[in-house]
Scaffold this motif. Sequence first.
Motif, PDB file in Angstrom:
ATOM      1  N   ALA A  60       0.604  -1.047   0.474  1.00 54.26           N
ATOM      2  CA  ALA A  60      -0.311   0.349   0.097  1.00 54.26           C
ATOM      3  C   ALA A  60       1.168   1.585  -0.281  1.00 54.26           C
ATOM      4  O   ALA A  60       0.829   1.807  -1.124  1.00 54.26           O
ATOM      5  CB  ALA A  60      -0.820   0.432   1.771  1.00 54.26           C
ATOM      6  N   GLU A  61       1.885   1.438   1.021  1.00 56.12           N
ATOM      7  CA  GLU A  61       2.804   2.663   0.582  1.00 56.12           C
ATOM      8  C   GLU A  61       3.155   1.996  -0.735  1.00 56.12           C
ATOM      9  O   GLU A  61       3.359   3.965  -0.843  1.00 56.12           O
ATOM     10  CB  GLU A  61       4.256   1.908   1.998  1.00 56.12           C
ATOM     11  CG  GLU A  61       4.573   3.069   1.903  1.00 56.12           C
ATOM     12  CD  GLU A  61       5.487   2.886   2.732  1.00 56.12           C
ATOM     13  OE1 GLU A  61       6.115   3.843   3.274  1.00 56.12           O
ATOM     14  OE2 GLU A  61       6.561   2.279   3.555  1.00 56.12           O
ATOM     15  N   GLN A  62       3.794   1.786  -1.204  1.00 59.02           N
ATOM     16  CA  GLN A  62       4.371   1.277  -2.483  1.00 59.02           C
ATOM     17  C   GLN A  62       3.096   2.261  -3.665  1.00 59.02           C
ATOM     18  O   GLN A  62       3.935   3.492  -4.508  1.00 59.02           O
ATOM     19  CB  GLN A  62       5.586   0.560  -3.057  1.00 59.02           C
ATOM     20  CG  GLN A  62       5.982   0.098  -1.918  1.00 59.02           C
ATOM     21  CD  GLN A  62       6.501  -1.833  -2.230  1.00 59.02           C
ATOM     22  OE1 GLN A  62       6.443  -1.226  -4.006  1.00 59.02           O
ATOM     23  NE2 GLN A  62       6.873  -1.761  -2.092  1.00 59.02           N
ATOM     24  N   ARG A  63       1.907   1.958  -3.474  1.00 54.32           N
ATOM     25  CA  ARG A  63       1.082   2.358  -4.325  1.00 54.32           C
ATOM     26  C   ARG A  63       0.618   3.862  -3.906  1.00 54.32           C
ATOM     27  O   ARG A  63       0.335   4.180  -5.066  1.00 54.32           O
ATOM     28  CB  ARG A  63      -0.082   1.340  -4.245  1.00 54.32           C
ATOM     29  CG  ARG A  63      -1.445   1.703  -5.208  1.00 54.32           C
ATOM     30  CD  ARG A  63      -2.316   0.396  -5.063  1.00 54.32           C
ATOM     31  NE  ARG A  63      -1.485  -0.684  -4.988  1.00 54.32           N
ATOM     32  CZ  ARG A  63      -2.098  -1.244  -5.825  1.00 54.32           C
ATOM     33  NH1 ARG A  63      -2.177  -0.894  -7.289  1.00 54.32           N
ATOM     34  NH2 ARG A  63      -1.338  -2.926  -5.865  1.00 54.32           N
ATOM     35  N   ALA A  64       0.593   3.716  -2.904  1.00 51.17           N
ATOM     36  CA  ALA A  64       0.486   5.236  -2.532  1.00 51.17           C
ATOM     37  C   ALA A  64       2.204   6.450  -3.178  1.00 51.17           C
ATOM     38  O   ALA A  64       1.209   7.446  -3.608  1.00 51.17           O
ATOM     39  CB  ALA A  64       0.225   5.561  -1.068  1.00 51.17           C
ATOM     40  N   GLU A  65       2.727   6.034  -2.736  1.00 57.19           N
ATOM     41  CA  GLU A  65       3.733   7.130  -2.779  1.00 57.19           C
ATOM     42  C   GLU A  65       3.212   7.472  -4.551  1.00 57.19           C
ATOM     43  O   GLU A  65       3.964   8.596  -5.012  1.00 57.19           O
ATOM     44  CB  GLU A  65       5.034   6.433  -3.003  1.00 57.19           C
ATOM     45  CG  GLU A  65       5.096   6.109  -1.381  1.00 57.19           C
ATOM     46  CD  GLU A  65       6.102   7.744  -0.914  1.00 57.19           C
ATOM     47  OE1 GLU A  65       6.491   8.488  -1.354  1.00 57.19           O
ATOM     48  OE2 GLU A  65       6.184   7.806   0.547  1.00 57.19           O
ATOM     49  N   ARG A  66       3.299   6.744  -5.209  1.00 53.88           N
ATOM     50  CA  ARG A  66       3.161   6.434  -6.814  1.00 53.88           C
ATOM     51  C   ARG A  66       2.109   7.159  -6.696  1.00 53.88           C
ATOM     52  O   ARG A  66       1.656   8.180  -7.955  1.00 53.88           O
ATOM     53  CB  ARG A  66       3.265   5.190  -7.555  1.00 53.88           C
ATOM     54  CG  ARG A  66       4.241   4.222  -7.118  1.00 53.88           C
ATOM     55  CD  ARG A  66       4.405   3.138  -8.466  1.00 53.88           C
ATOM     56  NE  ARG A  66       3.049   2.364  -8.149  1.00 53.88           N
ATOM     57  CZ  ARG A  66       3.077   1.251  -7.856  1.00 53.88           C
ATOM     58  NH1 ARG A  66       4.545   0.777  -6.963  1.00 53.88           N
ATOM     59  NH2 ARG A  66       2.267   0.037  -7.676  1.00 53.88           N
TER      60      ARG A  66
END
Length: 377
Positions: A141-147
């Motif tokens: 979720a963190e990787q998706r949110a950063e993008r």
Amino acid sequence: MTGFPPLPGAILDGDVVAHFGDPVREQRGLEGGDALAPLADRTVIELTGSDRLTWLDSITSQSVARLRAGDSTELLVLDPQGRVEHVAAVFDDGASTWLIADAADAEPLAAWLKRMVFRADVTVAVRPELAVAGFFAGGAAEQRAERAAHAPQGVPVVWTDPWPAVQPGGHQYHEGEHPGTDYHWRTVVLDADAAAALAADASVVWAGALAAEALRIAAWRPRWAAEVDERSLPHETDWIRTAVHLNKGCYRGQETVAKVHNLGHPPRRIVALHLDGSESVLPASGAAVVARSADGTAEDEVGHITSAARHHELGPIALAILSRRAPVGDLVVRTPDGDVAAAQEIIVPADAGATADVPRLTRLSRRPSAPDPRDAL
């Protein structure tokens, strides 16, 4: 939902997604960093202008004048008596300061900020077209949110909750291990296109508000929409650990904050309650908390529930605000379906505050009398 198109499988409570069919599974996914939680009950306020940080520093509880691009913190707006009026998460991207507030508080907070601008180079704008989602760090979720994050200055607007540690200038009243140390919560701001893309992506794992609230309560994390009322002082909820800088300059309400912290005790205190789950009764916000005498013949209402949820490991739990003089043992929560037994876990102790080492002057009547010179003759 503000900022988010309809999400497949969402069960709504008003505009807020309560769950997606399995709140317990959603808690595990959220806690493990795999899920995103759409937060329609949050609203974004943008501050621009060269004076935004020094101006905000001068009128709120937190030291924000030296925030750098990418920094996160949180602040309180207090009334002249030191009571909590508004709360906001704070993120700066180098050109704008982004405030994330509970939706019901956003317009009043923005209106108050606008009244306080005077001649400062600051512009205050509510941004209802922006969506907000929450997640825990360390997973997909963190990787998706950063993008996907809104990033008008090239800095993703992702707020990091400071709750895991006592912040500079703060103070923790809880004594011992704090469950908030594992509460690595993040909040991402999304524009309409990014929110729509996430909603259309079948690979995104979603979690509802029931899951997010259960994890917040388990971490003893206060929230404006739940734990704040017209009497709230920041000391009562241990909010000084992250939202108040005790050593910064003056601001509205600062005198009360200092007096209670250094010389007095907060009149109320927050506690965590572990509820009897045998009857499957979850108390509503505002439910009375009662202390019973040892023989069960007398009762005394000592506070009220502010938040309650079913945690995937702890079972039914709650936060409650009690009178400082409430007993520290087991309590009872009153509900329309009957009384619920509650085991109390102390967050803010009754003797919180009075941290200043003030020397005690000997009363004049108790000072030893001066020796009589004639005794030496």
